[in-house]
Structures are given as C-alpha cells and as structure tokens.
Motif scaffolding. Structure first.
Motif, PDB file in Angstrom:
ATOM      1  N   UNK A  59       0.813  -1.207   0.000  1.00  0.00           N
ATOM      2  CA  UNK A  59       0.000   0.000   0.000  1.00  0.00           C
ATOM      3  C   UNK A  59       0.853   1.266   0.000  1.00  0.00           C
ATOM      4  N   UNK A  60       0.295   2.336  -0.523  1.00  0.00           N
ATOM      5  CA  UNK A  60       0.983   3.623  -0.535  1.00  0.00           C
ATOM      6  C   UNK A  60       1.206   4.120   0.888  1.00  0.00           C
ATOM      7  N   UNK A  61       0.294   3.771   1.783  1.00  0.00           N
ATOM      8  CA  UNK A  61       0.413   4.179   3.187  1.00  0.00           C
ATOM      9  C   UNK A  61       1.665   3.582   3.824  1.00  0.00           C
ATOM     10  N   UNK A  62       1.934   2.312   3.540  1.00  0.00           N
ATOM     11  CA  UNK A  62       3.104   1.656   4.112  1.00  0.00           C
ATOM     12  C   UNK A  62       4.388   2.249   3.531  1.00  0.00           C
ATOM     13  N   UNK A  63       4.357   2.588   2.253  1.00  0.00           N
ATOM     14  CA  UNK A  63       5.529   3.196   1.630  1.00  0.00           C
ATOM     15  C   UNK A  63       5.818   4.558   2.250  1.00  0.00           C
ATOM     16  N   UNK A  64       4.759   5.334   2.490  1.00  0.00           N
ATOM     17  CA  UNK A  64       4.943   6.658   3.109  1.00  0.00           C
ATOM     18  C   UNK A  64       5.489   6.524   4.524  1.00  0.00           C
ATOM     19  N   UNK A  65       4.997   5.532   5.253  1.00  0.00           N
ATOM     20  CA  UNK A  65       5.463   5.318   6.630  1.00  0.00           C
ATOM     21  C   UNK A  65       6.940   4.960   6.637  1.00  0.00           C
ATOM     22  N   UNK A  66       7.366   4.175   5.661  1.00  0.00           N
ATOM     23  CA  UNK A  66       8.775   3.794   5.591  1.00  0.00           C
ATOM     24  C   UNK A  66       9.649   5.013   5.277  1.00  0.00           C
ATOM     25  N   UNK A  67       9.188   5.873   4.400  1.00  0.00           N
ATOM     26  CA  UNK A  67       9.953   7.073   4.067  1.00  0.00           C
ATOM     27  C   UNK A  67      10.021   8.009   5.266  1.00  0.00           C
ATOM     28  N   UNK A  68       8.934   8.149   5.990  1.00  0.00           N
ATOM     29  CA  UNK A  68       8.939   9.012   7.174  1.00  0.00           C
ATOM     30  C   UNK A  68       9.907   8.484   8.220  1.00  0.00           C
ATOM     31  N   UNK A  69       9.914   7.161   8.375  1.00  0.00           N
ATOM     32  CA  UNK A  69      10.806   6.549   9.345  1.00  0.00           C
ATOM     33  C   UNK A  69      12.265   6.799   8.950  1.00  0.00           C
ATOM     34  N   UNK A  70      12.559   6.683   7.654  1.00  0.00           N
ATOM     35  CA  UNK A  70      13.924   6.907   7.175  1.00  0.00           C
ATOM     36  C   UNK A  70      14.325   8.371   7.364  1.00  0.00           C
ATOM     37  N   UNK A  71      13.394   9.275   7.101  1.00  0.00           N
ATOM     38  CA  UNK A  71      13.677  10.705   7.292  1.00  0.00           C
ATOM     39  C   UNK A  71      13.940  11.008   8.764  1.00  0.00           C
ATOM     40  N   UNK A  72      13.169  10.370   9.634  1.00  0.00           N
ATOM     41  CA  UNK A  72      13.347  10.601  11.071  1.00  0.00           C
ATOM     42  C   UNK A  72      14.709  10.074  11.539  1.00  0.00           C
ATOM     43  N   UNK A  73      15.086   8.910  11.070  1.00  0.00           N
ATOM     44  CA  UNK A  73      16.380   8.347  11.453  1.00  0.00           C
ATOM     45  C   UNK A  73      17.526   9.217  10.947  1.00  0.00           C
ATOM     46  N   UNK A  74      17.370   9.767   9.730  1.00  0.00           N
ATOM     47  CA  UNK A  74      18.414  10.622   9.188  1.00  0.00           C
ATOM     48  C   UNK A  74      18.538  11.910  10.007  1.00  0.00           C
ATOM     49  N   UNK A  75      17.393  12.433  10.406  1.00  0.00           N
ATOM     50  CA  UNK A  75      17.410  13.652  11.220  1.00  0.00           C
ATOM     51  C   UNK A  75      18.047  13.391  12.574  1.00  0.00           C
ATOM     52  N   UNK A  76      17.741  12.246  13.180  1.00  0.00           N
ATOM     53  CA  UNK A  76      18.327  11.899  14.473  1.00  0.00           C
ATOM     54  C   UNK A  76      19.836  11.759  14.357  1.00  0.00           C
ATOM     55  N   UNK A  77      20.302  11.170  13.243  1.00  0.00           N
ATOM     56  CA  UNK A  77      21.736  11.002  13.036  1.00  0.00           C
ATOM     57  C   UNK A  77      22.414  12.357  12.887  1.00  0.00           C
ATOM     58  N   UNK A  78      21.757  13.269  12.170  1.00  0.00           N
ATOM     59  CA  UNK A  78      22.318  14.606  11.980  1.00  0.00           C
ATOM     60  C   UNK A  78      22.390  15.361  13.302  1.00  0.00           C
ATOM     61  N   UNK A  79      21.352  15.217  14.127  1.00  0.00           N
ATOM     62  CA  UNK A  79      21.350  15.886  15.423  1.00  0.00           C
ATOM     63  C   UNK A  79      22.444  15.322  16.327  1.00  0.00           C
ATOM     64  N   UNK A  80      22.617  14.006  16.284  1.00  0.00           N
ATOM     65  CA  UNK A  80      23.658  13.372  17.083  1.00  0.00           C
ATOM     66  C   UNK A  80      25.032  13.849  16.619  1.00  0.00           C
ATOM     67  N   UNK A  81      25.167  13.994  15.307  1.00  0.00           N
ATOM     68  CA  UNK A  81      26.425  14.454  14.736  1.00  0.00           C
ATOM     69  C   UNK A  81      26.761  15.867  15.232  1.00  0.00           C
ATOM     70  N   UNK A  82      25.764  16.747  15.269  1.00  0.00           N
ATOM     71  CA  UNK A  82      25.978  18.117  15.735  1.00  0.00           C
ATOM     72  C   UNK A  82      26.331  18.143  17.217  1.00  0.00           C
ATOM     73  N   UNK A  83      25.645  17.315  17.995  1.00  0.00           N
ATOM     74  CA  UNK A  83      25.895  17.274  19.435  1.00  0.00           C
ATOM     75  C   UNK A  83      27.322  16.854  19.735  1.00  0.00           C
ATOM     76  N   UNK A  84      27.865  15.964  18.888  1.00  0.00           N
ATOM     77  CA  UNK A  84      29.215  15.475  19.120  1.00  0.00           C
ATOM     78  C   UNK A  84      30.269  16.298  18.400  1.00  0.00           C
ATOM     79  N   UNK A  85      29.819  17.357  17.705  1.00  0.00           N
ATOM     80  CA  UNK A  85      30.750  18.246  17.035  1.00  0.00           C
ATOM     81  C   UNK A  85      31.411  17.638  15.824  1.00  0.00           C
ATOM     82  N   UNK A  86      30.730  16.746  15.155  1.00  0.00           N
ATOM     83  CA  UNK A  86      31.284  16.101  13.972  1.00  0.00           C
ATOM     84  C   UNK A  86      30.728  16.767  12.724  1.00  0.00           C
ATOM     85  N   UNK A  87      31.609  17.183  11.856  1.00  0.00           N
ATOM     86  CA  UNK A  87      31.093  17.875  10.680  1.00  0.00           C
ATOM     87  C   UNK A  87      31.781  17.493   9.373  1.00  0.00           C
TER      88      UNK A  87
END
Length: 255
Positions: free
Chosen positions: A180-208
């Motif tokens: 379903x399109x709903x499941x595909x959207x949920x997977x993309x949202x999850x991937x976007x959230x994980x990427x954002x969390x990784x970026x935030x963690x990167x900033x917190x640790x001063x990695x650029x």
C-alpha cells in the motif's frame, strides 16, 4: 570433554556444520561468514547476559579452526571425529585475538570502497533477491537488512526484485506487488526521522566532516536495526573482513 560433546551441550548439536547453520558442502567463504555471524551472537561483549557466552565463543573458535583447516575438515567429514590433540586446538591460543585477526575492524575508507564495488554488482543482486525470498516481499524488512541501503536506494532495489519476478526467478509475493501507498509513506517518514536523528547526534558530538558524518549515519542505522542480527555493519564486516588475516593467523594467534 571433547569438542563435539561440548557442542552438543552448549549448542544442542554435535554436528559442527549445524552449529554454524550451514551444510557439509559449504565453501570456505561460507564457513567463514557463518562463523562470524554465530560468534557475534555469543561474543562476551555482545551477550553479557549469557553466563556461558565466553565458553561458547571459545568453542566456536575451535570449531572454525577445524573446519577452516583442509586436513582436519577432511578427517571430520570422512570419520565424524575431531583430532583433539592437533596443533590448531592447542589450549594456549587466545581465541579473542584469533577472532580479531580474522575480522579486523573496518575503516570508513573500507566502507566507501566496498560500497562503490557492491552497488550494481551481481553480488548485490543476489543478496537483494535472497532477502526478498527470506522476508517474502516485505520491503520494510528488506530495506532494513540490505547492505549499503538508504531510502534513495529503494527504487533500485525494487527494480532488481521486479526484474527477478519477470524472469521467473522468484515468486511474486503480495507483500511486494500489492504494498500500500500508506506503508511506503510510513517507511519514508521513518527513514527521514532516522536521518534527522543522526544529523542531530552528529551536531551534538561536534562532527562535521564527511567521514564522521558517515560513521554517525552507520551507527544510527545499526541502532535502528537493533532487533535484526543482520545489521549493516555486522554483515559488512563479515563480507569485507580482510583476507590478509587468514594468512597471518598462525603467526599472531598465540596468547
């Protein structure tokens, strides 16, 4: 107690191949990779809750030493016995050092080089098809287990699977063909959230820089797959472990 008896006691089977989850016809590469995966499950650092983890880990080292030696493997295959007095099973060997010699830690450069060679290769195609069959078309599980895979790679993975279906190589599982399109959207949202969390963690640790960013992405990816043993780094380490360690193990394996 002998090696086979201890395997029966700790792993519920005295068949060395069954302990590793492979068959007697397995290649050297398959034995090596299976040893890596099973040993990770009982590595003392990864299974602190298991009081027998250290013993299991050491036993697996001995098991692999037997199966990776042509002469010892031939004896076992023909007679079903293990020569407990052979040099490779000597008691003074440090099996942790032996394991790390076989599977040295990979570097960021290793990952980048592997990714260049892996994407678009026959090996990747075979792996994707295997994951498709294993998970019966569930793209959530497939994308979570595939190597070198991000949200941007999903169309390419789907293309590989669709090609295999059209050629009659695999079954057309409804989970894939009717997702379903709903499941595909949920997977993309999850991937976007994980990427954002990784970026935030990167900033917190001063990695650029690029390397640190990649490391953080991989760590986040591994964290998100905590329940899946075939995590990105585990599988990649198994596939990309330096072969040079095999030729040196006799020199460096002593404690």
């Amino acid at each position: 107690m002998g090696l086979l008896d201890r395997c029966q006691e700790l792993f519920k089977t005295s068949n060395l191949y069954e302990v590793l989850g492979i068959n007697k016809e397995a290649t050297e590469a398959e034995i090596r990779r299976s040893y890596y995966k099973v040993s990770l499950k009982v590595h003392p650092d990864r299974a602190p809750e298991d009081p027998l983890a250290t013993e299991k880990f050491q036993l697996l080292g001995k098991l692999y030493a037997v199966l990776s030696d042509k002469e010892q493997r031939a004896v076992y295959d023909e007679q079903g016995v293990v020569d407990e007095e052979c040099d490779i099973l000597r008691q003074d060997r440090c099996w942790e050092d032996y394991w790390r010699l076989l599977f040295p830690k990979i570097t960021v450069q290793d990952i980048l080089e592997f990714e260049k060679k892996y994407k678009g290769s026959d090996e990747e195609r075979q792996d994707v098809i295997q994951l498709y069959v294993q998970h019966q078309g569930d793209m959530d599980a497939i994308t979570a287990s595939a190597l070198c895979c991000s949200q941007e790679d999903e169309p390419r993975l789907c293309s590989i699977i669709q090609d295999a279906i059209q050629k009659g190589e695999v079954t057309a599982f409804p989970a894939f063909t009717q997702e379903s399109a709903k499941k595909k959207r949920a997977r993309r949202k999850r991937a976007d959230r994980e990427r954002q969390e990784a970026e935030e963690m990167q900033k917190e640790m001063g990695l650029d820089d690029q390397d640190d960013s990649l490391v953080m992405m991989l760590k986040q990816k591994q964290k998100s797959r905590e329940q899946n043993f075939n995590s990105f780094l585990s599988d990649l380490e198994a596939k990309y472990s330096k072969k040079s360690g095999k030729s040196q193990r006799g020199k460096k394996a002593k404690k």
